[in-house]
Design a protein around this motif. Structure first.
Motif, PDB file in Angstrom:
ATOM      1  N   TYR A 114      42.625  30.832  43.595  1.00 54.72           N
ATOM      2  CA  TYR A 114      41.929  31.279  44.805  1.00 54.72           C
ATOM      3  C   TYR A 114      40.935  32.407  44.580  1.00 54.72           C
ATOM      4  O   TYR A 114      39.910  32.475  45.237  1.00 54.72           O
ATOM      5  CB  TYR A 114      42.937  31.738  45.864  1.00 54.72           C
ATOM      6  N   LYS A 115      41.232  33.303  43.659  1.00 53.72           N
ATOM      7  CA  LYS A 115      40.402  34.488  43.519  1.00 53.72           C
ATOM      8  C   LYS A 115      38.936  34.187  43.212  1.00 53.72           C
ATOM      9  O   LYS A 115      38.050  34.773  43.836  1.00 53.72           O
ATOM     10  CB  LYS A 115      40.989  35.442  42.486  1.00 53.72           C
ATOM     11  N   PRO A 116      38.614  33.295  42.261  1.00 58.04           N
ATOM     12  CA  PRO A 116      37.183  33.068  41.987  1.00 58.04           C
ATOM     13  C   PRO A 116      36.402  32.587  43.213  1.00 58.04           C
ATOM     14  O   PRO A 116      35.295  33.061  43.467  1.00 58.04           O
ATOM     15  CB  PRO A 116      37.198  32.004  40.882  1.00 58.04           C
ATOM     16  N   GLY A 117      36.964  31.679  43.983  1.00 57.26           N
ATOM     17  CA  GLY A 117      36.279  31.193  45.179  1.00 57.26           C
ATOM     18  C   GLY A 117      36.132  32.270  46.232  1.00 57.26           C
ATOM     19  O   GLY A 117      35.073  32.415  46.854  1.00 57.26           O
ATOM     20  N   TRP A 118      37.216  33.028  46.445  1.00 59.20           N
ATOM     21  CA  TRP A 118      37.180  34.093  47.447  1.00 59.20           C
ATOM     22  C   TRP A 118      36.189  35.166  47.012  1.00 59.20           C
ATOM     23  O   TRP A 118      35.434  35.699  47.821  1.00 59.20           O
ATOM     24  CB  TRP A 118      38.567  34.672  47.638  1.00 59.20           C
ATOM     25  N   GLU A 119      36.154  35.452  45.735  1.00 62.33           N
ATOM     26  CA  GLU A 119      35.217  36.453  45.226  1.00 62.33           C
ATOM     27  C   GLU A 119      33.765  35.992  45.415  1.00 62.33           C
ATOM     28  O   GLU A 119      32.899  36.787  45.804  1.00 62.33           O
ATOM     29  CB  GLU A 119      35.504  36.735  43.755  1.00 62.33           C
ATOM     30  N   ASN A 120      33.481  34.724  45.169  1.00 60.65           N
ATOM     31  CA  ASN A 120      32.132  34.190  45.413  1.00 60.65           C
ATOM     32  C   ASN A 120      31.763  34.303  46.888  1.00 60.65           C
ATOM     33  O   ASN A 120      30.630  34.655  47.233  1.00 60.65           O
ATOM     34  CB  ASN A 120      32.033  32.736  44.957  1.00 60.65           C
ATOM     35  N   TYR A 121      32.711  33.994  47.752  1.00 57.70           N
ATOM     36  CA  TYR A 121      32.507  34.091  49.201  1.00 57.70           C
ATOM     37  C   TYR A 121      32.224  35.541  49.587  1.00 57.70           C
ATOM     38  O   TYR A 121      31.276  35.826  50.334  1.00 57.70           O
ATOM     39  CB  TYR A 121      33.770  33.565  49.886  1.00 57.70           C
ATOM     40  N   GLN A 122      33.032  36.451  49.070  1.00 60.58           N
ATOM     41  CA  GLN A 122      32.856  37.885  49.306  1.00 60.58           C
ATOM     42  C   GLN A 122      31.458  38.327  48.884  1.00 60.58           C
ATOM     43  O   GLN A 122      30.759  39.001  49.623  1.00 60.58           O
ATOM     44  CB  GLN A 122      33.935  38.649  48.519  1.00 60.58           C
ATOM     45  N   ASN A 123      31.052  37.944  47.686  1.00 59.97           N
ATOM     46  CA  ASN A 123      29.735  38.347  47.172  1.00 59.97           C
ATOM     47  C   ASN A 123      28.601  37.784  48.014  1.00 59.97           C
ATOM     48  O   ASN A 123      27.593  38.457  48.237  1.00 59.97           O
ATOM     49  CB  ASN A 123      29.582  37.935  45.715  1.00 59.97           C
TER      50      ASN A 123
END
Length: 169
Positions: free
Chosen positions: A12-21
């Motif tokens: 989950y973290k890579p996708g959530w991080e992309n969304y955050q960015n």
């Protein structure tokens, strides 16, 4: 034997991080006037949507899970109006806490059960609502993610309504 990294960090973290960015990049390009825009008369403004998303991060990760956040400018003043740069900073600060937690938690940690904060239960009772049940860490993380996805959709509609480029491709 060392336990493997949490599925949260690896999946989950890579996708959530992309969304955050993407949200932060869009937010950084906005003016204070644009934060006041909404998709319609009975909808939250762009700024209110962003503040609501931040509030959920803080509520679930701090009040429920006990993660520590740095003090947020204006958090004690409900009438405080954030400018885009302040919101960018807050999104980045709250993401660092979430990201660190996702990296730190193990698979076993995800099953830990958390009791609702007493203040939350009191608020529900005062609203005439049933008290909240306990939730696992996994449920809470998913709930915050789905909350951000939902309100990110509203944010995208509000931006698009006013011809502002959205973070969705």
């Amino acid at each position: 034997m060392t336990e493997q990294a949490s599925p949260l960090a690896t999946f989950y973290k890579p996708g959530w991080e992309n969304y955050q960015n993407a949200i932060v990049q869009t937010l950084a390009s906005l003016s204070s006037e644009q934060l006041a825009l909404s998709a319609g008369p009975h909808q939250r403004s762009i700024g209110e949507l962003l503040e609501h998303m931040i509030g959920a991060r803080f509520n679930w990760f701090s009040n429920w899970l006990g993660e520590e956040f740095a003090p947020i400018v204006g958090e004690e003043d409900e009438s405080y109006v954030y400018n885009p740069a302040e919101l960018v900073t807050i999104f980045e600060q709250t993401w660092r806490v979430i990201s660190s937690a996702l990296d730190r938690w193990t698979s076993a940690d995800l099953e830990q059960l958390f009791q609702p904060p007493a203040s939350h239960q009191a608020w529900l009772r005062n609203q005439g609502l049933e008290e909240a049940p306990p939730h696992t860490r996994l449920w809470i993380v998913w709930h915050v993610m789905e909350h951000e996805i939902h309100h990110g959709g509203e944010l995208s509609v509000a931006l698009g309504t006013h011809g502002i480029d959205t973070f969705y491709d």
